[in-house]
Write a protein that holds these residues in place. Sequence first.
Motif, PDB file in Angstrom:
ATOM      1  N   ARG A 335       0.805  -1.212   0.000  1.00  0.00           N
ATOM      2  CA  ARG A 335       0.000   0.000   0.000  1.00  0.00           C
ATOM      3  C   ARG A 335       0.846   1.273   0.000  1.00  0.00           C
ATOM      4  O   ARG A 335       0.299   2.380   0.052  1.00  0.00           O
ATOM      5  N   ALA A 336       2.171   1.141  -0.056  1.00  0.00           N
ATOM      6  CA  ALA A 336       3.023   2.328  -0.153  1.00  0.00           C
ATOM      7  C   ALA A 336       2.678   3.095  -1.430  1.00  0.00           C
ATOM      8  O   ALA A 336       2.269   2.523  -2.436  1.00  0.00           O
ATOM      9  N   TRP A 337       2.878   4.405  -1.404  1.00  0.00           N
ATOM     10  CA  TRP A 337       2.401   5.266  -2.480  1.00  0.00           C
ATOM     11  C   TRP A 337       3.330   5.286  -3.699  1.00  0.00           C
ATOM     12  O   TRP A 337       4.549   5.154  -3.594  1.00  0.00           O
ATOM     13  N   THR A 338       2.703   5.511  -4.836  1.00  0.00           N
ATOM     14  CA  THR A 338       3.441   5.744  -6.073  1.00  0.00           C
ATOM     15  C   THR A 338       4.124   7.112  -5.996  1.00  0.00           C
ATOM     16  O   THR A 338       3.819   7.938  -5.129  1.00  0.00           O
ATOM     17  N   GLN A 339       5.021   7.383  -6.962  1.00  0.00           N
ATOM     18  CA  GLN A 339       5.716   8.669  -6.991  1.00  0.00           C
ATOM     19  C   GLN A 339       4.729   9.821  -7.180  1.00  0.00           C
ATOM     20  O   GLN A 339       4.827  10.859  -6.511  1.00  0.00           O
ATOM     21  N   ASP A 340       3.751   9.652  -8.061  1.00  0.00           N
ATOM     22  CA  ASP A 340       2.772  10.724  -8.298  1.00  0.00           C
ATOM     23  C   ASP A 340       1.960  11.024  -7.044  1.00  0.00           C
ATOM     24  O   ASP A 340       1.704  12.187  -6.719  1.00  0.00           O
ATOM     25  N   GLN A 341       1.550   9.967  -6.336  1.00  0.00           N
ATOM     26  CA  GLN A 341       0.709  10.153  -5.155  1.00  0.00           C
ATOM     27  C   GLN A 341       1.461  10.863  -4.039  1.00  0.00           C
ATOM     28  O   GLN A 341       0.947  11.800  -3.424  1.00  0.00           O
ATOM     29  N   ILE A 342       2.705  10.431  -3.777  1.00  0.00           N
ATOM     30  CA  ILE A 342       3.445  11.058  -2.677  1.00  0.00           C
ATOM     31  C   ILE A 342       3.919  12.458  -3.060  1.00  0.00           C
ATOM     32  O   ILE A 342       3.966  13.358  -2.217  1.00  0.00           O
ATOM     33  N   ALA A 343       4.222  12.676  -4.335  1.00  0.00           N
ATOM     34  CA  ALA A 343       4.621  14.022  -4.775  1.00  0.00           C
ATOM     35  C   ALA A 343       3.464  14.998  -4.590  1.00  0.00           C
ATOM     36  O   ALA A 343       3.656  16.139  -4.145  1.00  0.00           O
ATOM     37  N   SER A 344       2.258  14.554  -4.930  1.00  0.00           N
ATOM     38  CA  SER A 344       1.075  15.391  -4.740  1.00  0.00           C
ATOM     39  C   SER A 344       0.870  15.706  -3.267  1.00  0.00           C
ATOM     40  O   SER A 344       0.578  16.848  -2.887  1.00  0.00           O
ATOM     41  N   PHE A 345       1.019  14.689  -2.421  1.00  0.00           N
ATOM     42  CA  PHE A 345       0.850  14.886  -0.974  1.00  0.00           C
ATOM     43  C   PHE A 345       1.887  15.875  -0.443  1.00  0.00           C
ATOM     44  O   PHE A 345       1.559  16.788   0.324  1.00  0.00           O
ATOM     45  N   SER A 347       3.514  18.170  -1.977  1.00  0.00           N
ATOM     46  CA  SER A 347       3.264  19.514  -2.492  1.00  0.00           C
ATOM     47  C   SER A 347       2.113  20.182  -1.753  1.00  0.00           C
ATOM     48  O   SER A 347       2.204  21.344  -1.338  1.00  0.00           O
ATOM     49  N   ARG A 348       1.015  19.423  -1.548  1.00  0.00           N
ATOM     50  CA  ARG A 348      -0.188  19.990  -0.921  1.00  0.00           C
ATOM     51  C   ARG A 348      -0.033  20.183   0.576  1.00  0.00           C
ATOM     52  O   ARG A 348      -0.475  21.177   1.134  1.00  0.00           O
ATOM     53  N   LYS A 349       0.564  19.193   1.248  1.00  0.00           N
ATOM     54  CA  LYS A 349       0.584  19.183   2.711  1.00  0.00           C
ATOM     55  C   LYS A 349       1.886  19.696   3.334  1.00  0.00           C
ATOM     56  O   LYS A 349       1.894  20.152   4.472  1.00  0.00           O
ATOM     57  N   LYS A 350       2.984  19.580   2.586  1.00  0.00           N
ATOM     58  CA  LYS A 350       4.284  19.917   3.172  1.00  0.00           C
ATOM     59  C   LYS A 350       4.969  21.095   2.477  1.00  0.00           C
ATOM     60  O   LYS A 350       6.025  21.545   2.912  1.00  0.00           O
ATOM     61  N   GLY A 351       4.393  21.546   1.358  1.00  0.00           N
ATOM     62  CA  GLY A 351       5.000  22.649   0.624  1.00  0.00           C
ATOM     63  C   GLY A 351       6.287  22.274  -0.072  1.00  0.00           C
ATOM     64  O   GLY A 351       7.111  23.138  -0.386  1.00  0.00           O
ATOM     65  N   ILE A 352       6.474  20.975  -0.330  1.00  0.00           N
ATOM     66  CA  ILE A 352       7.681  20.493  -1.019  1.00  0.00           C
ATOM     67  C   ILE A 352       7.285  20.190  -2.467  1.00  0.00           C
ATOM     68  O   ILE A 352       6.503  19.283  -2.738  1.00  0.00           O
ATOM     69  N   SER A 353       7.834  20.941  -3.402  1.00  0.00           N
ATOM     70  CA  SER A 353       7.374  20.838  -4.795  1.00  0.00           C
ATOM     71  C   SER A 353       8.235  19.937  -5.661  1.00  0.00           C
ATOM     72  O   SER A 353       7.891  19.659  -6.809  1.00  0.00           O
ATOM     73  N   ASP A 354       9.363  19.468  -5.147  1.00  0.00           N
ATOM     74  CA  ASP A 354      10.291  18.703  -5.983  1.00  0.00           C
ATOM     75  C   ASP A 354      10.588  17.326  -5.383  1.00  0.00           C
ATOM     76  O   ASP A 354      11.726  16.853  -5.437  1.00  0.00           O
TER      77      ASP A 354
END
Length: 649
Positions: A335-345, A347-354
């Motif tokens: 159930r660990a997240w894909t790259q797209d899913q964790i990147a979105s998270f 960006s939205r929740k932590k302010g990390i865009s890269d």
Amino acid sequence: MRAFYSDNINNFINESDDKILGTITRNNGFDLTDLQKNTWIYEIKFLKKILQNLNDGNILFEYTIPRIGNRIDVVLLLKNIVFLLEFKVGEKLYNANSIDQVLDYALDLKNFHEESHDKLIVPILICTDANSFINSISMYNDKIIKPLRCNETTLSNCILNILNSYSESAFDYSKWENSKYLPTPTIIEAAQALYSHHDVKDISRSDAGAFNLSKTTQRINEIIEYSKTNNKKSICFITGVPGAGKTLAGINIANERHKFQENEHAVFLSGNGPLVEVLQEALARDEKKRNGGSKQNALRKVKSFIQIIHHYRDAYVGNDDIPTEKVVLFDEAQRAWTQDQIASFMSRKKGISDFNYSEPEFLISTMNRHDDWAVIICLIGGGQEINTGEAGLIEWFDSIRRSFSDWDVYVSNMITDNEYTRGHSLEALTHGLNLHKEKSLHLATSLRSFRSENVSAFVKAILDNDNIKASQLLSMLSKYPVKITRNLEAAKNWVKTKARGTERYGILASSGALRLKPVGIFVKNDISAPDYFLAGKEDVRSSYYLEDCASEFDVQGLELDWSIVAWDGDFRYNGQEWTYNRFTGSKWQNVNNENNKLYLKNAYRVLLTRARQGMIIFIPHGSSDDPTRRPEYYDETFNFLKKTGIEEI
């Protein structure tokens, strides 16, 4: 030694009270309170008096039941009947919880104690100062007498009444006392037992046909020791069918590898919030009960052992900190997240865009920071991905190949099912890796249902639209009842009448089952998982009340004894195949995305494999007056399941 004291009744009567008490006390591994000592003194004197004319048998004090970490006060083996005596000295009321307690002992022996399977078992609650109770003797169909209630003056006649009413085949009392004990604990019971230093062999089955959990633990420990000695970094994948004991294996390994004196720390990590909350609460309660102290301190101690994976992950984002742990177990790693899913998270929740890692890749990278050795153990369930962005096993292998090619990879050669591989061969998935194939890392037999090992295969056949195979497998579930009904009250009555003692029952439904609302099942209501799975029958928040409904997200990794699985139109049969639907706004829409179809199918796989002892499937009739609940949305599903041979209630 299974009992603190054991002898034939004649010797017991003629032995001094002090000597008997001394034997019990010596074998007691816990702090002895005055209350406990005085209780034993009372029981010895009292039983000597009432057994004067019943001396042809054996008596055992404090007979241990490892699965639930408790001990039966007294066992009497008289005229080939097993009497279980639970004393409440000074108690004036026959408390319902105490009745459940002694019945639980009887059920545990009947289900898991090999020499008790065919024996007559008589559970008796003795509240010494209570009023006399007129017992009506009746028996369940598995030869357990319904719990009897006695006080100080009525116990003797009660035992005599049973002895005069039943004639049982002779058996060897010594063999009974030393019988094999082959338990299948719930994950909560197992975690409590392991955390309090029971051996995994005490709480897991060891019969033929199931890979013994101790073998898996042993092999993992060998890999850890090899990695430690040779400064290797290793990642192991423990796989298994639903209910095979993957989480239990993980908790056992994490518990064993807490070697603080060797600077070797281990942690059990899970992204399953409800599972972590329930286990943390259960272990904290148990810790406080056994060792005293405050609940806060107990919970703090437990949280160093079991943690939410996202808290661990976020602690290492944006820094080069090296984890304290050298051994990390990731539960439900598929159930660990894909790259797209964790990147979105991020960006939205932590302010990390890269953020350019998938979750498997980042989690491995944190352990790769160690200069010497590290071991990761991933617990993988086939067909358990139930949410958007869950990467599955494939991404773990891709991450290792992409960024950690020097790591040793240990995996079973038994991973061939599409639920793991999604159409790829094991050779293709693991190409280019430092691969070691280990048969013992796959748990092929479900232990969740001790009544049948074919439940997960039966469910798989249903979800794979294989009616014939499902029918064949259903015929093998003679000890695991599966029923179907169109009446919710009938379903509730069924689980209530099936459950005995503290056996837990509850309602389950898919998180997308939004049109069960008209029949009183509200899947959007948030539940407290610790209350749902741990609270007692008197608590309105518990599963017992059959008011709150648990979804696949609440129940994954956990279990009930008896379940009602409420089936809505989100996953429906159309006469030829399963169709996938999502209720949005005021109407159903087709689900076309293949990943989302997989998540919905797996949601029903989770729901249908949660019950240890049996389940009833509730399918509403729908309504011709409601376009969102047309009868055809439900009738074809009902007909398909009925054709497998499931009996209608």
